[in-house]
Design an enzyme around this catalytic site. Structure first.
Site, PDB file in Angstrom:
ATOM      1  N   ILE A  12     -26.053  47.346  81.369  1.00 54.96           N
ATOM      2  CA  ILE A  12     -26.022  48.591  82.154  1.00 54.96           C
ATOM      3  C   ILE A  12     -24.606  48.869  82.651  1.00 54.96           C
ATOM      4  CG2 ILE A  12     -26.967  49.808  84.158  1.00 54.96           C
ATOM      5  CD1 ILE A  12     -29.442  47.906  83.941  1.00 54.96           C
ATOM      6  N   ASN A  32     -18.003  37.449  85.006  1.00 54.29           N
ATOM      7  CA  ASN A  32     -17.657  36.095  84.539  1.00 54.29           C
ATOM      8  C   ASN A  32     -18.134  35.847  83.102  1.00 54.29           C
ATOM      9  OD1 ASN A  32     -20.391  35.790  84.784  1.00 54.29           O
ATOM     10  ND2 ASN A  32     -20.321  33.999  86.130  1.00 54.29           N
ATOM     11  N   ASP A  51     -15.976  35.188  88.793  1.00 54.08           N
ATOM     12  CA  ASP A  51     -17.337  35.000  89.290  1.00 54.08           C
ATOM     13  C   ASP A  51     -17.467  35.746  90.616  1.00 54.08           C
ATOM     14  OD1 ASP A  51     -19.640  33.660  90.676  1.00 54.08           O
ATOM     15  OD2 ASP A  51     -19.611  32.500  88.807  1.00 54.08           O
ATOM     16  N   ILE A  52     -18.579  36.445  90.802  1.00 58.19           N
ATOM     17  CA  ILE A  52     -18.736  37.214  92.058  1.00 58.19           C
ATOM     18  C   ILE A  52     -18.771  36.306  93.297  1.00 58.19           C
ATOM     19  CG2 ILE A  52     -19.778  39.360  91.194  1.00 58.19           C
ATOM     20  CD1 ILE A  52     -22.560  38.053  91.885  1.00 58.19           C
ATOM     21  N   TYR A 140     -36.430  35.733  91.147  1.00 57.05           N
ATOM     22  CA  TYR A 140     -35.517  36.855  90.880  1.00 57.05           C
ATOM     23  C   TYR A 140     -35.848  38.036  91.798  1.00 57.05           C
ATOM     24  CZ  TYR A 140     -33.806  41.025  88.413  1.00 57.05           C
ATOM     25  OH  TYR A 140     -33.225  42.225  88.101  1.00 57.05           O
ATOM     26  N   VAL A 183     -37.791  43.477  76.752  1.00 51.56           N
ATOM     27  CA  VAL A 183     -38.816  43.505  75.698  1.00 51.56           C
ATOM     28  C   VAL A 183     -38.429  44.446  74.551  1.00 51.56           C
ATOM     29  CG1 VAL A 183     -40.279  45.160  76.970  1.00 51.56           C
ATOM     30  CG2 VAL A 183     -41.278  43.774  75.196  1.00 51.56           C
ATOM     31  N   GLY A 266     -45.120  34.592  86.413  1.00 53.38           N
ATOM     32  CA  GLY A 266     -44.124  35.471  87.054  1.00 53.38           C
ATOM     33  C   GLY A 266     -44.105  36.870  86.463  1.00 53.38           C
TER      34      GLY A 266
HETATM   35  P1  NAD Z   1     -26.748  41.893  82.040  1.00 51.19           P
HETATM   36  O1  NAD Z   1     -27.066  40.441  82.053  1.00 51.19           O
HETATM   37  O2  NAD Z   1     -26.474  42.556  80.733  1.00 51.19           O
HETATM   38  O3  NAD Z   1     -25.526  42.190  82.998  1.00 51.19           O
HETATM   39  C1  NAD Z   1     -25.202  41.384  84.102  1.00 51.19           C
HETATM   40  C2  NAD Z   1     -23.714  41.155  84.048  1.00 51.19           C
HETATM   41  O4  NAD Z   1     -23.349  40.411  85.208  1.00 51.19           O
HETATM   42  C3  NAD Z   1     -23.264  40.362  82.829  1.00 51.19           C
HETATM   43  O5  NAD Z   1     -22.139  40.974  82.238  1.00 51.19           O
HETATM   44  C4  NAD Z   1     -22.908  38.999  83.403  1.00 51.19           C
HETATM   45  O6  NAD Z   1     -21.887  38.357  82.649  1.00 51.19           O
HETATM   46  C5  NAD Z   1     -22.483  39.368  84.801  1.00 51.19           C
HETATM   47  N1  NAD Z   1     -22.644  38.276  85.763  1.00 51.19           N
HETATM   48  C6  NAD Z   1     -23.755  37.544  85.991  1.00 51.19           C
HETATM   49  N2  NAD Z   1     -23.521  36.645  86.941  1.00 51.19           N
HETATM   50  C7  NAD Z   1     -22.252  36.812  87.341  1.00 51.19           C
HETATM   51  C8  NAD Z   1     -21.425  36.183  88.287  1.00 51.19           C
HETATM   52  N3  NAD Z   1     -21.862  35.155  89.036  1.00 51.19           N
HETATM   53  N4  NAD Z   1     -20.144  36.618  88.435  1.00 51.19           N
HETATM   54  C9  NAD Z   1     -19.681  37.646  87.683  1.00 51.19           C
HETATM   55  N5  NAD Z   1     -20.410  38.273  86.756  1.00 51.19           N
HETATM   56  C10 NAD Z   1     -21.684  37.862  86.591  1.00 51.19           C
HETATM   57  O7  NAD Z   1     -27.968  42.611  82.788  1.00 51.19           O
HETATM   58  P2  NAD Z   1     -28.289  44.155  82.977  1.00 51.19           P
HETATM   59  O8  NAD Z   1     -29.624  44.371  82.375  1.00 51.19           O
HETATM   60  O9  NAD Z   1     -27.153  44.996  82.582  1.00 51.19           O
HETATM   61  O10 NAD Z   1     -28.475  44.210  84.563  1.00 51.19           O
HETATM   62  C11 NAD Z   1     -27.511  44.746  85.438  1.00 51.19           C
HETATM   63  C12 NAD Z   1     -28.102  44.799  86.829  1.00 51.19           C
HETATM   64  O11 NAD Z   1     -29.253  45.651  86.855  1.00 51.19           O
HETATM   65  C13 NAD Z   1     -28.563  43.440  87.360  1.00 51.19           C
HETATM   66  O12 NAD Z   1     -28.236  43.380  88.733  1.00 51.19           O
HETATM   67  C14 NAD Z   1     -30.068  43.493  87.185  1.00 51.19           C
HETATM   68  O13 NAD Z   1     -30.714  42.665  88.123  1.00 51.19           O
HETATM   69  C15 NAD Z   1     -30.339  44.953  87.434  1.00 51.19           C
HETATM   70  N6  NAD Z   1     -31.587  45.411  86.832  1.00 51.19           N
HETATM   71  C16 NAD Z   1     -31.710  45.418  85.477  1.00 51.19           C
HETATM   72  C17 NAD Z   1     -32.904  45.880  84.930  1.00 51.19           C
HETATM   73  C18 NAD Z   1     -33.113  45.939  83.433  1.00 51.19           C
HETATM   74  O14 NAD Z   1     -34.204  46.333  83.024  1.00 51.19           O
HETATM   75  N7  NAD Z   1     -32.154  45.589  82.606  1.00 51.19           N
HETATM   76  C19 NAD Z   1     -33.949  46.312  85.751  1.00 51.19           C
HETATM   77  C20 NAD Z   1     -33.765  46.273  87.133  1.00 51.19           C
HETATM   78  C21 NAD Z   1     -32.572  45.843  87.663  1.00 51.19           C
END
Ligand code: NAD
Length: 301
Positions: A12, A32, A51-52, A140, A183, A266
């Site tokens: 995203i 990261n 890393d955050i 989560y 999915v 879950g």
């Molecule tokens: P994703 O795993 O593709 O993206 C997460 C990114 O965060 C990755 O690039 C990862 O490398 C980075 N990251 C993770 N831990 C880190 C850390 N400690 N330090 C720095 N970077 C870190 O996932 P996504 O699907 O793009 O999700 C983005 C956000 O949206 C997340 O917060 C997720 O919880 C939220 N979200 C996603 C969905 C979905 O359906 N994909 C639904 C609800 C909420």
């Protein structure tokens, strides 16, 4: 506008970075690369591999003094949260606190947070609203809910402005076949490899699938609107996994083999989020219907 996108190398986040750049923003990415990839990051964005939870991430926000921080970096895999609750909490709670402290110290105007329908758990309601009870059934969901509470308290104590966006199940190009809401990515991956689709349970579980570009538009709308609000970003429509398979079969153009297997711990049975608040406060509505979104995802994945 200057923006920091945490998680900007992920699914995203990388779409959000692209749209911000298109709109003329200066964009810094903090990631990261634990699940994100460098190739996802637009070359005009300034990439920081951090890393955050680190001092380095904090220093970058303090130095760059962005107007807005979009906080998307997270451990976003429900299954991993069940297996490793400490790791999940460290990323999603401690990581968020570190980012919030940096935002406070850098006088960031607003934090926009990626939360999830997972905060509600198994509510047994046809249409969930922001006022409904939050009863997560995964670590989560719990870590995201806790991060939300920290964000509200940072506003209460220090005036840090925020919008919390609770997304439905997001899908679109570049989604990895892992993680929450994966999915569609998993199914497309298996279709392309000629493998059968594994369906957990009876396939009648439903999700509110929202296209990634609609999520991006909601994030951008939240820069100016929805201050101090928690807002669901969703289609308000339930799609069952069985229905999803039917649509994918239509797009693929020939029959797809399916295998029904055990339901997962879950997993939420039904999830559909009302988007009335997003329509009212963000003047946002979803523009991509599921069939078109699936077709675009199939074409570009
Ligand atoms: P994703 O795993 O593709 O993206 C997460 C990114 O965060 C990755 O690039 C990862 O490398 C980075 N990251 C993770 N831990 C880190 C850390 N400690 N330090 C720095 N970077 C870190 O996932 P996504 O699907 O793009 O999700 C983005 C956000 O949206 C997340 O917060 C997720 O919880 C939220 N979200 C996603 C969905 C979905 O359906 N994909 C639904 C609800 C909420």
């Amino acid at each position: 506008m200057k923006a920091v996108v945490t998680g900007g190398a992920g699914f995203i986040g990388s779409h959000l970075v692209e749209e911000l750049l298109l709109q003329g923003a200066k964009v810094h990415v903090l990631d990261n690369l634990v699940s994100g990839q460098l190739k996802n990051v637009h070359p005009l964005a300034v990439m920081h591999i951090e890393d955050i939870r680190s001092q380095g991430a904090k220093q970058i926000i303090k130095r760059e003094k962005p107007d807005v921080v979009f906080h998307l970096a997270a451990q976003a895999d429900v299954g991993q949260s069940i297996r490793e609750p400490k790791y999940d909490a460290d990323m999603n709670i401690n990581g968020t606190i570190n980012i919030l402290e940096a935002c406070r110290e850098a006088s960031v105007k607003k934090v926009i947070f990626a939360s999830t329908s997972g905060v509600y758990g198994n509510l047994q309601k046809d249409l969930i609203s922001e006022k409904d009870l939050t009863m997560p059934i995964s670590y989560y969901g719990l870590s995201k809910l806790t991060a939300e509470s920290y964000i509200r308290l940072f506003h209460q104590l220090y005036g840090l402005s925020y919008t919390i966006l609770r997304y439905g199940n997001v899908y679109g190009p570049r989604q990895s076949a892992k993680g929450e809401g994966g999915v569609i990515a998993i199914f497309l991956d298996r279709i392309k490899k000629g493998m059968p689709l594994m369906i957990h349970g009876d396939g009648e579980q439903t999700r509110d699938f929202v296209y990634v570009k609609d999520i991006v538009r909601a994030n951008i709308a939240a820069v100016e609107k929805g201050d101090q609000e928690t807002i669901q970003v969703s289609t308000g429509k339930s799609i069952s996994i069985n229905h999803l398979v039917k649509m994918l079969t239509q797009i693929y153009g020939s029959p797809i083999e399916t295998i029904y297997t055990h339901a997962r711990t879950g997993d939420i049975k039904h999830s559909c989020l009302d988007n009335k608040k997003a329509r009212q406060l963000l003047q946002w509505n979803p523009q991509v219907d599921i069939f078109n979104g699936l077709t675009e995802t199939y074409t570009f994945s």
